[in-house]
Design a protein around this motif. Structure first.
Motif, PDB file in Angstrom:
ATOM      1  N   LEU A 133      85.216  32.337   4.485  1.00 39.63           N
ATOM      2  CA  LEU A 133      84.870  32.556   5.886  1.00 39.63           C
ATOM      3  C   LEU A 133      83.551  33.300   5.936  1.00 39.63           C
ATOM      4  CD1 LEU A 133      85.814  32.469   8.932  1.00 39.63           C
ATOM      5  CD2 LEU A 133      86.678  34.791   8.542  1.00 39.63           C
ATOM      6  N   GLY A 134      82.571  32.727   6.623  1.00 38.95           N
ATOM      7  CA  GLY A 134      81.252  33.327   6.690  1.00 38.95           C
ATOM      8  C   GLY A 134      80.893  33.797   8.087  1.00 38.95           C
ATOM      9  N   LEU A 135      80.213  34.932   8.121  1.00 37.80           N
ATOM     10  CA  LEU A 135      79.631  35.422   9.359  1.00 37.80           C
ATOM     11  C   LEU A 135      78.132  35.434   9.132  1.00 37.80           C
ATOM     12  CD1 LEU A 135      82.541  36.868   9.049  1.00 37.80           C
ATOM     13  CD2 LEU A 135      81.681  38.396  10.831  1.00 37.80           C
ATOM     14  N   GLU A 136      77.398  34.598   9.832  1.00 42.12           N
ATOM     15  CA  GLU A 136      75.962  34.487   9.584  1.00 42.12           C
ATOM     16  C   GLU A 136      75.186  35.646  10.193  1.00 42.12           C
ATOM     17  OE1 GLU A 136      75.345  29.676   9.041  1.00 42.12           O
ATOM     18  OE2 GLU A 136      74.633  30.678  10.872  1.00 42.12           O
ATOM     19  N   SER A 137      75.586  36.086  11.376  1.00 44.47           N
ATOM     20  CA  SER A 137      74.918  37.187  12.062  1.00 44.47           C
ATOM     21  C   SER A 137      75.994  37.983  12.789  1.00 44.47           C
ATOM     22  CB  SER A 137      73.874  36.642  13.049  1.00 44.47           C
ATOM     23  OG  SER A 137      73.238  37.705  13.733  1.00 44.47           O
ATOM     24  N   ALA A 138      76.488  39.006  12.122  1.00 46.07           N
ATOM     25  CA  ALA A 138      77.651  39.716  12.626  1.00 46.07           C
ATOM     26  C   ALA A 138      77.367  40.414  13.953  1.00 46.07           C
ATOM     27  CB  ALA A 138      78.139  40.730  11.600  1.00 46.07           C
ATOM     28  N   ALA A 139      78.386  40.433  14.797  1.00 48.70           N
ATOM     29  CA  ALA A 139      78.314  41.100  16.092  1.00 48.70           C
ATOM     30  C   ALA A 139      79.485  42.074  16.212  1.00 48.70           C
ATOM     31  CB  ALA A 139      78.382  40.069  17.216  1.00 48.70           C
ATOM     32  N   PRO A 140      79.326  43.129  17.013  1.00 53.48           N
ATOM     33  CA  PRO A 140      80.430  44.087  17.178  1.00 53.48           C
ATOM     34  C   PRO A 140      81.737  43.430  17.619  1.00 53.48           C
ATOM     35  CG  PRO A 140      78.411  45.031  18.034  1.00 53.48           C
ATOM     36  CD  PRO A 140      78.094  43.601  17.683  1.00 53.48           C
ATOM     37  N   SER A 141      81.658  42.327  18.346  1.00 57.32           N
ATOM     38  CA  SER A 141      82.864  41.626  18.796  1.00 57.32           C
ATOM     39  C   SER A 141      83.648  41.009  17.644  1.00 57.32           C
ATOM     40  CB  SER A 141      82.500  40.530  19.797  1.00 57.32           C
ATOM     41  OG  SER A 141      81.640  39.576  19.188  1.00 57.32           O
ATOM     42  N   GLN A 142      83.036  40.970  16.478  1.00 61.04           N
ATOM     43  CA  GLN A 142      83.725  40.431  15.303  1.00 61.04           C
ATOM     44  C   GLN A 142      84.427  41.524  14.481  1.00 61.04           C
ATOM     45  OE1 GLN A 142      80.178  38.184  13.923  1.00 61.04           O
ATOM     46  NE2 GLN A 142      81.486  36.352  14.079  1.00 61.04           N
ATOM     47  N   THR A 143      84.370  42.735  14.971  1.00 59.94           N
ATOM     48  CA  THR A 143      85.178  43.802  14.382  1.00 59.94           C
ATOM     49  C   THR A 143      86.645  43.436  14.545  1.00 59.94           C
ATOM     50  OG1 THR A 143      83.545  45.531  14.783  1.00 59.94           O
ATOM     51  CG2 THR A 143      85.851  46.223  14.571  1.00 59.94           C
ATOM     52  N   SER A 144      87.350  43.339  13.434  1.00 61.85           N
ATOM     53  CA  SER A 144      88.718  42.827  13.485  1.00 61.85           C
ATOM     54  C   SER A 144      89.342  42.941  12.101  1.00 61.85           C
ATOM     55  CB  SER A 144      88.706  41.358  13.929  1.00 61.85           C
ATOM     56  OG  SER A 144      90.019  40.872  14.160  1.00 61.85           O
ATOM     57  N   VAL A 145      90.605  42.580  12.033  1.00 60.23           N
ATOM     58  CA  VAL A 145      91.263  42.396  10.744  1.00 60.23           C
ATOM     59  C   VAL A 145      91.444  40.898  10.548  1.00 60.23           C
ATOM     60  CG1 VAL A 145      93.252  42.893   9.303  1.00 60.23           C
ATOM     61  CG2 VAL A 145      92.467  44.602  10.960  1.00 60.23           C
TER      62      VAL A 145
END
Lengths: 110, 113
Positions: B76-88
């Motif tokens: 699973l890749g996050l190309e440009s992380a955002a605060p909304s992707q804070t999660s488990v």
């Protein structure tokens, strides 16, 4: 659309008391239903599942669940709760993948 | 037999950074899934795979990409992380889809600042 509702966000029961966690589902056909448990900081563990047949399903750790088609419910029960049962419980229905309810947190008081 | 493992267990990113989460299973399962868990939201499906080389979108795919180059691994890749992707983030696998029992990994706690 398929969905699962767990009406209770948080429940507290006394150790040794009985437990019932509610789950209602919305699904067009015969549902495949699951209960998972998540202990703090852990992944999810399957407690039991219902596919067809007997509407009362036995699971691990002394849990059971009853499927009631007329009420679109799949409630989880345990006759006597132990302190180690404190956790978050998720009901789910099988679609393309699992569709989870939002969970019920169980606290056990001594 | 380790079941489903996830790497890393914890990670803190700054907004705009990229990262890859690795899921590995040793049960020879065909199906693999990525979920995210947010307080009060339960688990929501991000992407899934029905076999090596295949991927499909789930309920909340935006901002994520996935790859399944080997049967045992699901990235699973996050190309440009955002605060909304804070999660488990949880990975799971199963023999078949839908009604089959899914086996879950221990999760990755990601914080995006």
């Amino acid at each position: 659309a398929q969905s699962v509702t767990q009406p209770d966000i948080h429940i507290t029961v006394s150790e040794g008391a009985s437990l019932e966690l509610r789950c209602n589902y919305s699904y067009g056909a015969t549902p495949y239903l699951f209960w998972y448990v998540q202990s703090p900081g852990q992944g999810l563990q399957l407690l039991l599942k219902y596919f067809s047949g007997d509407t009362l399903v036995q699971g691990i750790k002394g849990f059971e669940a009853e499927f009631k088609r007329s009420q679109s419910s799949f409630n989880l029960r345990k006759p006597s709760v132990h302190w180690s049962d404190a956790a978050e419980y998720f009901c789910a229905v099988a679609g393309t993948a699992l569709i989870f309810g939002k969970g019920t947190t169980l606290s056990v008081s001594s | 037999n380790a079941g489903v493992t996830q790497t890393p267990k914890f990670r803190v990113l700054k907004t705009g950074q990229s990262m890859t989460l690795l899921c590995a299973q040793d049960m020879n399962h065909e199906y693999m899934y990525w979920y995210r868990q947010d307080p009060g939201m339960g688990l929501r499906l991000i992407h899934y795979s029905v076999g090596e080389g295949t991927t499909a979108k789930g309920e909340v795919p935006d901002g994520y990409n996935v790859s399944r180059l080997k049967k045992q691994n699901f990235l699973l890749g996050l190309e440009s992380a955002a605060p909304s992707q804070t999660s488990v983030y949880f990975c799971a696998s199963s023999w078949t889809g839908g009604a089959d029992t899914q086996y879950f990994g221990p999760g990755t706690r990601l914080t995006v600042l």
